[in-house]
Design an enzyme around this catalytic site. Structure first.
Site, PDB file in Angstrom:
ATOM      1  N   PRO A   9       0.808  -1.215   0.000  1.00 35.01           N
ATOM      2  CA  PRO A   9       0.000   0.000   0.000  1.00 35.01           C
ATOM      3  C   PRO A   9       0.843   1.268   0.000  1.00 35.01           C
ATOM      4  CG  PRO A   9      -0.141  -1.088   2.132  1.00 35.01           C
ATOM      5  CD  PRO A   9       0.695  -1.955   1.253  1.00 35.01           C
ATOM      6  N   GLU A  10       0.951   1.860  -1.157  1.00 31.14           N
ATOM      7  CA  GLU A  10       1.573   3.176  -1.289  1.00 31.14           C
ATOM      8  C   GLU A  10       0.449   4.167  -1.581  1.00 31.14           C
ATOM      9  OE1 GLU A  10       5.075   3.049  -3.810  1.00 31.14           O
ATOM     10  OE2 GLU A  10       5.435   0.947  -3.314  1.00 31.14           O
ATOM     11  N   HIS A 116      -6.801 -12.302  11.657  1.00 29.15           N
ATOM     12  CA  HIS A 116      -6.069 -11.034  11.648  1.00 29.15           C
ATOM     13  C   HIS A 116      -7.005  -9.830  11.541  1.00 29.15           C
ATOM     14  CE1 HIS A 116      -2.523 -13.453  11.497  1.00 29.15           C
ATOM     15  NE2 HIS A 116      -2.846 -13.975  10.343  1.00 29.15           N
ATOM     16  N   ARG A 135       0.571  -8.956   9.025  1.00 27.55           N
ATOM     17  CA  ARG A 135       1.927  -8.655   9.511  1.00 27.55           C
ATOM     18  C   ARG A 135       1.957  -7.591  10.596  1.00 27.55           C
ATOM     19  NH1 ARG A 135       5.287  -8.966   3.813  1.00 27.55           N
ATOM     20  NH2 ARG A 135       3.841 -10.446   2.951  1.00 27.55           N
TER      21      ARG A 135
END
Length: 299
Positions: A9-10, A116, A135
DNA sequence: CTTACGGCCTGTACGC
DNA sequence: TGCGTACAGGCCGTAA
């Protein structure tokens, strides 16, 4: 639907998430917020759920790679997706269809692992927005809504690359005197906001500049070309995200990543895509991270 | 001041 | 087949 897991994700991905979440959140109250663990990358703010519950989301904004939700409570919820963060939208409509007996429905329903699901927002009107991040490099903060831009990290953040304030003059000034490489400089969010490893590689290739070049050596003219290349790759990626958003809206509502064709990123050993260039893409390591470039056309 | 680097985290790919 | 290891990377704290 195949997810390109290399796609982090940019700015374009975060903007796509913002556009997907905005219709669900803006103007609506958060009825309940459940943190399923006390921390993401960092501890969640004190009394996180209590401070959010019952407040209205006035506007969902973006700055660099951050989402900024301005709340009626006078606070701003600031969220970063880290590397693997996603938001999933459930509405009464797609909740009904998610159990449909079509082969694709089951696979789509498992696009994110519920283990998650770290933060769950129940939204006025029956919608539910879930932050999922295997993560756990993502994080959330609260800041005063009236002054969030003056709080870290926004107080030191460079210009929005798609704004008029970002041009060859601004970029040249930001790079002037820097002894580090172009690659490292463009990843520095104080130079320009929102670029990550993928789009830095893509923009440098488009501008025919080597990631190894010393940042401070760029002429005004080349800074202008680089600024234009940055805008170009980001605009095209946002356009690609927009089309994926329509797919996602009809699929599992999972927002965060989309398919996009890159010219150099992760194309080690493949042919350079520049018209007329006979070179090949190579991978090098800079500052412990991969860079991809064509040594035939990037200087 | 600037620049460099380790650590965080876990799913995936790969070698033996 | 299964196990171990390297790798991906944005941000932040620390060090030089």
């Amino acid at each position: 639907m195949r997810f390109n897991l290399a796609s982090m994700p940019e700015l374009p991905e975060v903007e796509t998430v913002r556009r997907g979440l905005a219709p669900v959140l803006e103007g609506r109250r958060l009825l309940a917020v459940k943190a399923r663990r006390p921390d993401l990358r960092f501890p969640l703010p004190e009394r996180f759920s209590e401070r959010l519950a019952g407040t209205r989301v006035e506007r969902l904004d973006r700055r660099g790679k951050y989402l900024v939700a301005l709340l009626g409570s006078g606070e701003a919820l600031i969220a970063h997706l880290g590397m693997s963060g996603r938001f999933t939208i459930e509405t009464p409509e797609n909740a009904e269809t998610s159990g449909a007996e079509t082969p694709g429905a089951f696979a789509r329903a498992r696009a994110t692992d519920p283990a998650h699901d770290h933060v769950v927002f129940d939204v006025e009107g029956g919608g539910r927005v879930t932050f999922n991040d295997p993560r756990r490099f993502g994080f959330m903060r609260l800041a005063p809504a009236a002054h969030w831009a003056e709080t870290p990290p926004f107080d030191a953040m460079g210009p929005e690359p798609l704004s008029d304030a970002f041009d060859g003059r601004a970029l040249g000034a930001a790079l002037a005197g820097k002894t580090t490489t172009l690659k490292a400089a463009l990843l520095d969010q104080r130079v320009v906001a929102g670029l990550g490893n993928i789009y830095v590689n893509e923009a440098l290739h488009r501008a025919r500049l080597s990631p190894l070049r010393q940042a401070g050596t760029l002429s005004r003219a080349r800074a202008g070309l680089l600024a234009a290349a940055i805008k170009g790759v980001l605009e095209e990626a946002i356009a690609a995200g927009g089309s994926s958003l329509r797919d996602h809206a009809q699929a599992d509502g999972s927002l965060g990543y989309f398919q996009h064709a890159f010219d150099v990123y992760d194309r080690d050993g493949e042919a350079c895509r520049r018209e007329g260039c006979k070179g090949a893409v190579v991978r090098i390591t800079q500052n412990g991270r991969s860079s991809f470039l064509c040594q035939a056309c990037q200087r």
